[in-house]
Design an enzyme around this catalytic site. Structure first.
Site, PDB file in Angstrom:
ATOM      1  CD  GLU A 201      -3.945  -2.993  -6.400  1.00 60.20           C
ATOM      2  OE1 GLU A 201      -3.276  -3.369  -6.106  1.00 60.20           O
ATOM      3  OE2 GLU A 201      -4.360  -2.068  -6.870  1.00 60.20           O
TER       4      GLU A 201
ATOM      5  CD  GLU B 273      -2.359  -1.860   0.283  1.00 54.02           C
ATOM      6  OE1 GLU B 273      -2.814  -0.571  -0.650  1.00 54.02           O
ATOM      7  OE2 GLU B 273      -2.874  -3.328  -0.272  1.00 54.02           O
TER       8      GLU B 273
HETATM    9  N1  BES Z   1      -5.937  -1.592  -3.712  1.00 52.55           N
HETATM   10  C1  BES Z   1      -5.938  -2.596  -3.302  1.00 52.55           C
HETATM   11  C2  BES Z   1      -7.752  -2.740  -2.906  1.00 52.55           C
HETATM   12  C3  BES Z   1      -8.611  -2.714  -3.079  1.00 52.55           C
HETATM   13  C4  BES Z   1      -8.514  -3.993  -3.715  1.00 52.55           C
HETATM   14  C5  BES Z   1      -9.555  -2.172  -3.265  1.00 52.55           C
HETATM   15  C6  BES Z   1     -10.068  -4.026  -4.413  1.00 52.55           C
HETATM   16  C7  BES Z   1     -10.952  -2.096  -4.116  1.00 52.55           C
HETATM   17  C8  BES Z   1     -11.199  -3.402  -4.921  1.00 52.55           C
HETATM   18  C9  BES Z   1      -5.065  -2.717  -2.588  1.00 52.55           C
HETATM   19  O1  BES Z   1      -3.559  -2.241  -3.554  1.00 52.55           O
HETATM   20  C10 BES Z   1      -4.460  -3.639  -2.642  1.00 52.55           C
HETATM   21  O2  BES Z   1      -4.560  -4.362  -4.072  1.00 52.55           O
HETATM   22  N2  BES Z   1      -4.643  -5.051  -1.899  1.00 52.55           N
HETATM   23  C11 BES Z   1      -4.117  -6.388  -1.887  1.00 52.55           C
HETATM   24  C12 BES Z   1      -3.149  -6.637  -1.486  1.00 52.55           C
HETATM   25  C13 BES Z   1      -2.091  -6.937  -1.374  1.00 52.55           C
HETATM   26  C14 BES Z   1      -0.307  -6.949  -1.018  1.00 52.55           C
HETATM   27  C15 BES Z   1      -2.390  -7.553  -2.785  1.00 52.55           C
HETATM   28  C16 BES Z   1      -5.812  -6.993  -1.242  1.00 52.55           C
HETATM   29  O3  BES Z   1      -6.483  -6.314  -0.464  1.00 52.55           O
HETATM   30  O4  BES Z   1      -6.008  -8.140  -0.796  1.00 52.55           O
HETATM   31 ZN    ZN Z   2      -2.649  -2.615  -4.950  1.00 52.10          ZN
END
Ligand code: BES
Ligand code: ZN
Length: 887
Positions: free
Chosen positions: A326, A304
């Protein structure tokens, strides 16, 4: 809830917005049921858009009114407002302001999108399309605005008030109310908006950036949990330093805050200057968190934080470009974790995860491009393909152009696109420019779904002392894509003999079948056409090929391995990834043969030689305990199911694996007990690579003891459980008891519950472990857990720990031949869908490999999916997954 009537969104239909929103001024008056949101949007027609177009602002279930256009009440016939849209028929042709008021009920918000309550806090989640549940907006990532947020609340209700950016003002209001004003100077899309109000504890610290600016850091947690945020804080500071050192990227605001909440749909969210986290990725102490939890915290905090540059400073033009932020950010957090811990261990973990999550997706009905071209519901595209394959594609790119050109390409990308909303082509063009290479073909990684298959054949000519490898690539058809074109595969190769590594002596670039000097020096060979032949010279004995070292490209490797060749690699390969892979491949082949034999009424294959070879790894464990623990961890039942791919019988798979695990334990019992003893001396707990390596080796030894001698295993596990002074040892031994020692199970589970009843994250583990127990009582047990007073249908972590674990990690019982497991999941999905569509849709993904099951189970899965599909009030999320799963 939005139900599915909307038409799909297509990449090809992208159009720039007709209006821009330069500035957003929000005043939010927090109330548990009737929060008032006043928004002033400072707008103008987009010079690149369609002049005079109507203005369509997105809403989602909103209750609100348009108060003013340029400060005056609008004429009644100049606009239309409904829950899901605000339309201005003929907006001003000059810059203008809109004043909008909405009221939202955070307590009633069970979707956990928009503004909602979790514990003692109000919090928000806006990605992907949650801002439209707060106010009417152009809810799309290419509309970038500067935000100012004034939050008002009763001090007793929410003493802490947080927003994006920097704090500019605080003060008291009448009647016990107070306020805070936050200002974020960096233009951002609304999905990065966040605000929090609540009664929270804070762990504070600071970080001085490379240019000498001091940044205030805060991690906000439930009262009484502040000490448990220490590891997250340490991870944050290490991430900030690492991004400066490895990518030259510095943090850009005065403060960086993180808020941990216990009700969260995902893992965490990168809102500008105000990350919101699922508290499982923040809170840790040695007696409540396992080594896996610590590693997860480190990686998610880093992920993050890294988004601040890859996602926030440079964002995505549209949601089709999601991998731009991502995949790239997962690549960055993987590299960070590799640098913080052990690179090979990190790599093996990442590849296991890729194969466990992305490969099945790519091989089933939900397969899609890393950059999709069409979606019905964007929430369903936060997938292993976008994330894990997206990260692999970046890694492949770096392999292909080399580390220096890669870094130059990243620098160029930051320089050129800072402050903008970019697309994948623009990103890749930076690397083409930095490396001087044509990356047109490389783009196929983004536009072709399916896992490429790399088939390799060998030929040794003893008299000529040459060794030939024929490389060939293909890619299976996926939904909507029958024919595939070759992709760029960088293939790392070495040649191994029992005497060591053979040098890669090859004909030069100007000779027949030549490789370039650079390829030979790096040991990385490009396959960009369908096939390529590599001839190696001066080999007095036939070598064993070590192909795809470090998993240099995300493909399935097919080679006609002999057991001897694999055991040579296991013993002698200098590449530890391929040493581990050799053990996995050997075990997989043997167990696959066993599955076929068992289903034909025969006996399992004989694993003696393989178990002896692993015995040598066990004996040499001290050289690298983390590696040894990974090498003796047999491929899971799900790994085997994936390799078998069709006509899958989960019961036969389990029988085959249990047989092998038992043999491995029996054949190495004394050595395993000696290791378990040696590692059972008390040592201070450190959550780092060295500490966790010993703990994982100790648990792997215990697991195999339990497999080889159940009574001895149960005795040792019980003792370890009772004397453990950290959660890794305690939960590891509890798991071994629960999964192997039915007689000890209930007492141990009860003791564990007693001790941790007030610790929700630990109780999630307790629920999950029981949902995994693969006996005939599993479904009844799961239903019992759902009736437990501590269960909750509204808390996503709890629901995932019981239902998600049963569906994703208990393959024999979820896929029970009578269809009971499938029916159960369908029932829960329908129930959850009424409250939280995103969570329901993610549970439903457990059916993604249903087409590979044997006939009876496959029919049961299809019937369950059809039962879901027959409902006409499904959310868009569930409708989308069920439709694609059945297609
Ligand atoms: N931006 C995402 C969170 C997110 C995902 C918000 C889908 C809304 C919908 C965040 O940066 C993310 O990717 N989080 C991952 C963890 C990461 C370490 C891969 C998660 O929430 O699983
Ligand atoms: Zn992410």
């Amino acid at each position: 809830m939005r139900t599915d009537t909307a038409r799909p969104v297509r990449l090809a239909d992208y159009r720039v917005p007709d209006y821009l929103i330069d500035k957003v001024d929000l005043v939010v008056r927090l109330d548990r049921h009737e929060t008032l949101v006043r928004a002033r949007l400072t707008m103008r027609p987009n010079p690149k858009g369609k002049a005079g177009a109507p203005l369509l602002l997105d809403g989602d279930g909103l209750n609100g009114k348009l108060v003013g256009i340029d400060g005056t009440p609008p004429a009644q016939d100049s606009f239309r407002i409904g829950p899901d849209q605000l339309e201005l028929f003929d907006p001003p042709r000059q810059p203008f302001t809109l004043d909008i008021e909405t009221t939202v009920d955070p307590t009633a918000n069970t979707q956990l999108m928009g503004l909602y309550r979790s514990g003692a806090a109000y919090c928000t989640q806006c990605e992907a399309e949650g801002f439209r549940r707060i106010t009417y907006f152009l809810d799309r990532p290419d509309v970038l605005s500067v935000y100012s947020t004034r939050i008002e609340a009763q001090r007793s209700d929410a003493p802490i008030l947080l927003g994006n950016g920097n704090l500019v003002e605080t003060g008291d209001l009448a009647d016990g109310w107070h306020y805070a004003v936050w200002n974020d100077p960096f233009p951002k899309p609304c999905y990065l908006f966040a605000m929090v109000g609540g009664d929270l504890d804070v762990l504070s610290d600071s970080f001085t950036t490379m240019s000498g600016r001091k940044v205030g850091l805060g991690i906000y947690v439930e009262h009484g949990k502040r000490d448990r945020a220490a590891y997250a804080m340490d991870s944050l500071k290490r991430s900030m330093r690492w991004d400066e050192e490895q990518f030259g990227r510095e943090y850009d605001l005065d403060v960086f805050n993180i808020v941990a909440v216990s009700d969260f749909n995902m893992g965490a969210m990168e809102n500008k200057g105000l990350n919101v986290f699922n508290d499982k990725y923040i809170l840790a102490s040695p007696d409540t968190a396992t080594d896996t939890d610590y590693a997860g915290i480190e990686t998610v905090v880093a992920h993050e934080y890294f988004h601040n540059w890859t996602g926030n400073r440079i964002t995505c033009r549209d949601w089709f470009q999601l991998c731009l932020k991502e995949g790239l950010t997962v690549f960055r957090d993987h590299e960070f974790s590799a640098d913080q811990r052990s690179r090979p261990v990190q790599r093996i973990g990442a590849v296991r995860n890729l194969r466990a999550t992305q490969f099945p997706e790519d091989a089933g009905p939900l397969a899609h491009n890393v950059r999709p071209e069409l979606y019905h519901e964007i929430n369903n595209f936060y997938t292993p393909t976008v994330y894990e394959k997206g990260a692999e594609v970046i890694r492949t790119l770096k392999q292909f152009i080399g580390a220096d050109a890669f870094r130059r390409g990243m620098d160029l990308y930051f320089e050129r696109y800072d402050g903008t909303a970019a697309i994948v082509e623009e990103f890749i063009a930076c690397f083409a420019e930095a490396s001087g290479r044509d990356l047109t073909q490389f783009m196929r990684w983004y536009s072709q779904a399916g896992t490429p298959v790399l088939t390799v054949r060998e030929k040794y000519d003893e008299s000529a002392q040459t060794y030939t490898l024929e490389l060939e690539q293909s890619c299976p058809p996926t939904p909507g894509q029958q024919l595939k074109l070759p992709q760029i595969l960088p293939i790392a190769i070495g040649l191994v003999t029992p005497d060591g590594e053979a040098s890669l002596d090859m004909p030069g670039p100007n000779e027949a079948n030549g490789a370039s000097a650079e390829e030979i020096a790096r040991g990385v060979f490009e396959l960009s056409g369908r096939a390529r032949r590599l001839v190696f010279r001066n080999l007095a004995q036939k070598p064993v090929p070590s192909i795809l070292r470090g998993f240099s490209a995300p493909v399935r490797l097919e080679f006609d391995w002999s057991e001897d060749a694999l055991l040579t690699l296991l013993a002698h390969d200098s590449d530890s990834f391929n040493r581990w892979q050799a053990a996995q491949t050997s075990a997989t082949r043997l167990m696959q043969a066993s599955v076929a034999a068992i289903r034909g009424g025969g006996a399992p294959a004989d694993p003696t030689r393989f178990c002896q070879a692993l015995g040598r790894v066990i004996d040499g464990w001290k050289a690298d305990p983390a590696f040894a623990a990974l090498a003796i961890n047999l491929p899971s039942e799900l790994d085997l199911a994936r390799e078998i791919a069709s006509d899958v019988d989960p019961d036969a798979i389990r029988t085959a694996r249990q047989h092998m695990r038992g043999t491995l334990g029996q054949m190495n019992l004394p050595a395993l007990m000696a290791i378990h003893d040696a590692l059972s001396v008390p040592a201070p707990f450190t959550p780092d690579a060295a500490g966790s390596a010993n703990r994982s080796m100790r648990l792997m030894a215990l697991d195999l003891i339990a497999a080889g001698d159940p009574a001895e295993g149960a005795r040792r596990a019980k003792h370890q459980f009772e004397t453990a002074d950290n959660m890794t040892d305690m939960f590891g031994s509890l798991s071994i008891l629960a999964l192997n020692a039915p007689a000890e199970r209930e007492a141990a589970l009860a003791a564990f519950y007693q001790r941790f009843a007030n610790d929700h994250l630990v109780i999630d583990k307790w629920f999950a472990l029981q949902a995994m127990i693969p006996d005939g009582e599993a479904l009844a047990r799961v239903r019992g857990l759902m009736a437990h007073p501590a269960f909750s249908m509204t808390n996503p972590n709890r629901l995932r720990s019981v239902v998600g674990t049963f569906a994703m990690a208990n393959p024999t019982q979820f896929n029970a031949a009578d269809g009971s497991g499938h029916d159960f999941l369908a029932e829960v999905v329908l129930d959850v869908d009424r409250r939280n569509a995103q969570v329901a849709a993610r549970l439903l993904v457990a059916f993604r490999s249903w087409k590979g099951l044997e006939a009876k189970r496959r029919a049961a899965a299809e019937a369950a999916l059809k039962r879901i599909a027959a409902h006409n009030d499904l959310s868009a999320d569930v409708r989308d997954i069920v439709t694609r799963s059945l297609a």
